[in-house]
Design a protein around this motif. Structure first.
Motif, PDB file in Angstrom:
ATOM      1  N   ASP A  69       2.705 -19.119 -17.993  1.00 50.92           N
ATOM      2  CA  ASP A  69       2.117 -19.079 -16.645  1.00 50.92           C
ATOM      3  C   ASP A  69       0.599 -18.921 -16.681  1.00 50.92           C
ATOM      4  OD1 ASP A  69       1.775 -16.486 -17.401  1.00 50.92           O
ATOM      5  OD2 ASP A  69       3.037 -15.599 -15.851  1.00 50.92           O
ATOM      6  N   GLY A  70       0.027 -18.992 -17.892  1.00 52.87           N
ATOM      7  CA  GLY A  70      -1.429 -18.987 -18.022  1.00 52.87           C
ATOM      8  C   GLY A  70      -2.062 -17.637 -18.239  1.00 52.87           C
ATOM      9  N   GLU A  71      -1.270 -16.559 -18.181  1.00 60.10           N
ATOM     10  CA  GLU A  71      -1.845 -15.220 -18.338  1.00 60.10           C
ATOM     11  C   GLU A  71      -2.245 -14.960 -19.792  1.00 60.10           C
ATOM     12  OE1 GLU A  71      -0.679 -10.484 -17.711  1.00 60.10           O
ATOM     13  OE2 GLU A  71       0.827 -12.031 -17.471  1.00 60.10           O
ATOM     14  N   VAL A  72      -3.428 -14.380 -19.973  1.00 66.03           N
ATOM     15  CA  VAL A  72      -3.888 -13.977 -21.305  1.00 66.03           C
ATOM     16  C   VAL A  72      -3.539 -12.504 -21.504  1.00 66.03           C
ATOM     17  CG1 VAL A  72      -5.891 -13.648 -22.802  1.00 66.03           C
ATOM     18  CG2 VAL A  72      -5.731 -15.688 -21.339  1.00 66.03           C
ATOM     19  N   SER A  73      -2.810 -12.214 -22.592  1.00 60.96           N
ATOM     20  CA  SER A  73      -2.393 -10.842 -22.891  1.00 60.96           C
ATOM     21  C   SER A  73      -2.902 -10.434 -24.259  1.00 60.96           C
ATOM     22  CB  SER A  73      -0.855 -10.743 -22.891  1.00 60.96           C
ATOM     23  OG  SER A  73      -0.323 -11.092 -21.640  1.00 60.96           O
ATOM     24  N   LEU A  74      -2.971  -9.148 -24.467  1.00 68.89           N
ATOM     25  CA  LEU A  74      -3.300  -8.586 -25.774  1.00 68.89           C
ATOM     26  C   LEU A  74      -2.130  -7.706 -26.195  1.00 68.89           C
ATOM     27  CD1 LEU A  74      -7.037  -7.631 -25.157  1.00 68.89           C
ATOM     28  CD2 LEU A  74      -6.190  -9.556 -26.489  1.00 68.89           C
ATOM     29  N   LEU A  75      -1.418  -8.136 -27.236  1.00 70.34           N
ATOM     30  CA  LEU A  75      -0.243  -7.434 -27.723  1.00 70.34           C
ATOM     31  C   LEU A  75      -0.581  -6.727 -29.020  1.00 70.34           C
ATOM     32  CD1 LEU A  75       2.317 -10.373 -27.301  1.00 70.34           C
ATOM     33  CD2 LEU A  75       1.726  -8.611 -25.613  1.00 70.34           C
ATOM     34  N   LEU A  76       0.013  -5.569 -29.233  1.00 70.15           N
ATOM     35  CA  LEU A  76      -0.156  -4.869 -30.506  1.00 70.15           C
ATOM     36  C   LEU A  76       0.762  -5.517 -31.538  1.00 70.15           C
ATOM     37  CD1 LEU A  76      -2.118  -2.456 -30.732  1.00 70.15           C
ATOM     38  CD2 LEU A  76      -1.381  -2.913 -28.404  1.00 70.15           C
ATOM     39  N   ASN A  77       0.211  -5.830 -32.690  1.00 67.81           N
ATOM     40  CA  ASN A  77       0.947  -6.552 -33.725  1.00 67.81           C
ATOM     41  C   ASN A  77       1.807  -5.575 -34.525  1.00 67.81           C
ATOM     42  OD1 ASN A  77       1.850  -8.528 -35.433  1.00 67.81           O
ATOM     43  ND2 ASN A  77      -0.123  -8.886 -36.427  1.00 67.81           N
ATOM     44  N   ARG A  78       2.872  -5.086 -33.883  1.00 65.19           N
ATOM     45  CA  ARG A  78       3.717  -4.079 -34.509  1.00 65.19           C
ATOM     46  C   ARG A  78       5.122  -4.166 -33.921  1.00 65.19           C
ATOM     47  NH1 ARG A  78       3.154   2.491 -34.949  1.00 65.19           N
ATOM     48  NH2 ARG A  78       5.361   2.912 -34.634  1.00 65.19           N
ATOM     49  N   CYS A  79       6.094  -4.446 -34.770  1.00 64.85           N
ATOM     50  CA  CYS A  79       7.472  -4.518 -34.309  1.00 64.85           C
ATOM     51  C   CYS A  79       7.912  -3.144 -33.795  1.00 64.85           C
ATOM     52  CB  CYS A  79       8.379  -4.966 -35.453  1.00 64.85           C
ATOM     53  SG  CYS A  79      10.122  -5.076 -34.988  1.00 64.85           S
ATOM     54  N   ALA A  80       8.659  -3.161 -32.685  1.00 65.80           N
ATOM     55  CA  ALA A  80       9.112  -1.896 -32.085  1.00 65.80           C
ATOM     56  C   ALA A  80      10.207  -1.223 -32.901  1.00 65.80           C
ATOM     57  CB  ALA A  80       9.616  -2.160 -30.664  1.00 65.80           C
ATOM     58  N   HIS A  81      10.732  -1.939 -33.912  1.00 70.57           N
ATOM     59  CA  HIS A  81      11.797  -1.376 -34.746  1.00 70.57           C
ATOM     60  C   HIS A  81      11.223  -0.496 -35.842  1.00 70.57           C
ATOM     61  CE1 HIS A  81      15.114  -2.253 -37.960  1.00 70.57           C
ATOM     62  NE2 HIS A  81      15.370  -1.115 -37.331  1.00 70.57           N
ATOM     63  N   ARG A  82      10.605  -1.107 -36.854  1.00 73.37           N
ATOM     64  CA  ARG A  82      10.109  -0.345 -38.008  1.00 73.37           C
ATOM     65  C   ARG A  82       8.618  -0.539 -38.237  1.00 73.37           C
ATOM     66  NH1 ARG A  82      13.903   1.356 -41.551  1.00 73.37           N
ATOM     67  NH2 ARG A  82      12.163   2.609 -42.310  1.00 73.37           N
ATOM     68  N   GLY A  83       7.937  -1.119 -37.273  1.00 68.16           N
ATOM     69  CA  GLY A  83       6.480  -1.183 -37.355  1.00 68.16           C
ATOM     70  C   GLY A  83       5.903  -2.328 -38.143  1.00 68.16           C
ATOM     71  N   ASN A  84       6.721  -3.261 -38.626  1.00 66.80           N
ATOM     72  CA  ASN A  84       6.191  -4.380 -39.398  1.00 66.80           C
ATOM     73  C   ASN A  84       5.351  -5.301 -38.511  1.00 66.80           C
ATOM     74  OD1 ASN A  84       6.148  -6.782 -41.276  1.00 66.80           O
ATOM     75  ND2 ASN A  84       7.559  -5.457 -42.389  1.00 66.80           N
ATOM     76  N   LEU A  85       4.437  -6.055 -39.120  1.00 65.39           N
ATOM     77  CA  LEU A  85       3.664  -7.044 -38.362  1.00 65.39           C
ATOM     78  C   LEU A  85       4.591  -8.164 -37.902  1.00 65.39           C
ATOM     79  CD1 LEU A  85       0.477  -7.431 -40.618  1.00 65.39           C
ATOM     80  CD2 LEU A  85       0.778  -5.938 -38.637  1.00 65.39           C
ATOM     81  N   VAL A  86       4.493  -8.542 -36.650  1.00 66.26           N
ATOM     82  CA  VAL A  86       5.323  -9.644 -36.150  1.00 66.26           C
ATOM     83  C   VAL A  86       4.590 -10.973 -36.207  1.00 66.26           C
ATOM     84  CG1 VAL A  86       6.638  -8.124 -34.634  1.00 66.26           C
ATOM     85  CG2 VAL A  86       4.613  -9.299 -33.736  1.00 66.26           C
ATOM     86  N   CYS A  87       3.281 -10.928 -36.441  1.00 68.09           N
ATOM     87  CA  CYS A  87       2.481 -12.159 -36.499  1.00 68.09           C
ATOM     88  C   CYS A  87       1.630 -12.113 -37.764  1.00 68.09           C
ATOM     89  CB  CYS A  87       1.599 -12.281 -35.255  1.00 68.09           C
ATOM     90  SG  CYS A  87       0.562 -13.750 -35.240  1.00 68.09           S
ATOM     91  N   GLU A  88       1.842 -13.096 -38.637  1.00 73.30           N
ATOM     92  CA  GLU A  88       1.111 -13.127 -39.908  1.00 73.30           C
ATOM     93  C   GLU A  88      -0.061 -14.107 -39.867  1.00 73.30           C
ATOM     94  OE1 GLU A  88       1.619 -11.109 -42.353  1.00 73.30           O
ATOM     95  OE2 GLU A  88       0.085 -11.958 -43.663  1.00 73.30           O
ATOM     96  N   ASP A  89       0.140 -15.270 -39.209  1.00 75.43           N
ATOM     97  CA  ASP A  89      -0.912 -16.285 -39.163  1.00 75.43           C
ATOM     98  C   ASP A  89      -2.069 -15.827 -38.276  1.00 75.43           C
ATOM     99  OD1 ASP A  89       0.617 -17.895 -40.785  1.00 75.43           O
ATOM    100  OD2 ASP A  89       1.536 -18.966 -39.096  1.00 75.43           O
ATOM    101  N   GLN A  90      -3.234 -16.313 -38.586  1.00 74.96           N
ATOM    102  CA  GLN A  90      -4.414 -15.925 -37.810  1.00 74.96           C
ATOM    103  C   GLN A  90      -4.453 -16.602 -36.459  1.00 74.96           C
ATOM    104  OE1 GLN A  90      -6.684 -13.493 -38.526  1.00 74.96           O
ATOM    105  NE2 GLN A  90      -5.220 -13.074 -40.175  1.00 74.96           N
ATOM    106  N   ARG A  91      -3.839 -17.770 -36.344  1.00 78.32           N
ATOM    107  CA  ARG A  91      -3.801 -18.479 -35.069  1.00 78.32           C
ATOM    108  C   ARG A  91      -2.661 -19.471 -35.093  1.00 78.32           C
ATOM    109  NH1 ARG A  91      -8.220 -20.065 -33.128  1.00 78.32           N
ATOM    110  NH2 ARG A  91      -9.504 -18.676 -34.354  1.00 78.32           N
TER     111      ARG A  91
END
Length: 414
Positions: A69-91
């Motif tokens: 829908d076009g909204e820009v968000s800032l998400l914390l790169n941390r899985c809610a389960h055990r804290g692992n990064l959910v995004c590895e690529d830079q873009r």
């Protein structure tokens, strides 16, 4: 131990421990980097639905995304389960992020989509654990700002007079918008972040630190900061400041702010005159701002910097070329000049980086304990708009930075 900032920050000097003390750095993260508005990026970096880029706000790994829908968000790169990064690529472009550890999956808005072997949690839809989100996100002239504080001053209140400088930058585009799509360079300096910020407000050093570059290239930039210059340094309030070079540019021909002439960018000049009419001459003469937006956005006419602290003695400076929407002729030149000045083999940033790191080694010395910031204090005046100004090479902007910094660290401002 409670730090007494009134003892460390005085009107004309600051204590060396402000650049070396681990406890002060930790307190800065809480009172500045995780509370005030910090510039993170630009909407043009996530132009299409599904686009994402990884960013940093101090130590926080953040994903800037654009939803369908076009909204820009800032998400914390941390899985809610055990804290692992959910995004590895830079873009990239994706509507979802999937944790590689246990396969938990999230929409690019942060909402949880699912988790494997859900019977272990009582079945599908029994958990409502989403990715963390930066509480407040706002934009100005396409620049994306983040605040980890749930409340406090609005972005517009934070920017204050500095907003007008971002307006000046955008009006140089024939379409009224800038883009930051040329790619980012990262420069890592073994220096405290405040040394970099101070340098961006400092018109005293260019003729010395960059003197050899100006000499070889025949650049007139050095004279803009000489004692004979009509340019001024302006404290814009809120820790923001500018080196206002317009009084010197107004003596020159259009496009001289960029070191070029109308003949070399005829299509761009024609577009600007068609759009702005008579006002185009003023815009083409005055050019782009040289402004430091507290605490980390620096616009140096042709380049945009975003400063990110890593440790008390380590900082990453991200830099990219200004690109003006609808101005391909100018953009090629802006990119070339940016690479030449602050690219991997650039001449100006290499000079500055050497100074940052020499300063950091120097402030570790036990005596003298103070750094002097009094230059020009005796000749400051108030301009017609109520801002404190000094000469082009005075430390007016630096004193404005420290005044606001002290207010934040003492809890008197937010």
């Amino acid at each position: 131990m409670t730090v007494q900032y009134s003892e460390l920050i005085q009107p004309e000097r600051v204590h060396g421990s402000l650049y070396t003390d681990q406890d002060i750095f930790a307190e800065e993260l809480q009172r500045i980097w995780y509370r005030t508005w910090v510039c993170v990026g630009h909407v043009s970096e996530v132009a299409r639905p599904g686009d994402y880029v990884r960013k940093k706000v101090a130590s926080q790994d953040v994903i800037m995304t654009r939803s369908k829908d076009g909204e820009v968000s800032l998400l914390l790169n941390r899985c809610a389960h055990r804290g692992n990064l959910v995004c590895e690529d830079q873009r990239g472009n994706s509507s979802t992020f999937r944790c590689p550890y246990h396969g938990w999956t999230y929409r690019n808005t942060g909402e949880m989509l699912g988790y494997p072997y859900n019977q272990g949690y009582g079945g599908k839809g029994k958990l409502s654990l989403n990715l963390g989100r930066v509480p407040r996100v706002d934009t100005y002239q396409g620049f994306v700002f983040a605040s980890f504080a749930a409340d406090g001053p609005s972005l517009k209140e934070h920017l204050g007079a500095a907003a007008g400088e971002l307006d000046r930058l955008a009006r140089l585009s024939p379409e009224g918008e800038i883009e930051l799509t040329a790619g980012w360079l990262q420069h890592r300096a073994k220096a405290n972040w405040k040394l970099l910020v101070e340098n961006e407000t400092d018109g005293y050093h260019p003729q010395f630190v960059h003197g050899s570059v100006f000499s070889v290239t025949g650049s007139h930039i050095g004279t803009l900061y000489s004692d004979k210059s009509a340019a001024v340094t302006r404290d814009l309030g809120g820790g923001h400041s500018e080196n206002d070079l317009r009084p010197e540019f107004r003596k020159m021909e259009p496009m001289n702010w960029f070191g070029t002439s109308e003949a070399r960018v005829p299509d761009y000049v024609a577009k600007m005159r068609a759009l702005h009419g008579e006002q185009a001459e003023e815009i083409l003469i005055e050019g782009a701002p040289h402004v430091m937006v507290f605490p980390n956005l620096f616009v140096a006419e042709i380049s945009v910097f975003m400063i990110n602290p890593v440790a008390v003695d380590e900082t990453v400076q991200n830099v990219t070329a200004v690109q003006l929407k609808g101005a391909p002729e100018m953009n090629r030149r802006l990119l070339s000049q940016c690479i030449g000045s602050v690219g991997p083999a650039g001449m100006l940033l290499a000079d500055d980086s050497e100074m940052y790191e020499r300063n950091q080694r120097g402030v570790a010395a036990r005596v003298p304990e103070w750094l002097d910031i009094r230059r020009g204090a005796h000749r400051e005046r108030i301009d017609e708009n109520g801002f404190r100004i000094g000469a082009a090479n005075d430390e007016t902007g630096m004193r404005g930075f420290w005044s606001h910094y002290r207010s934040l660290m003492e809890g008197k401002a937010r």
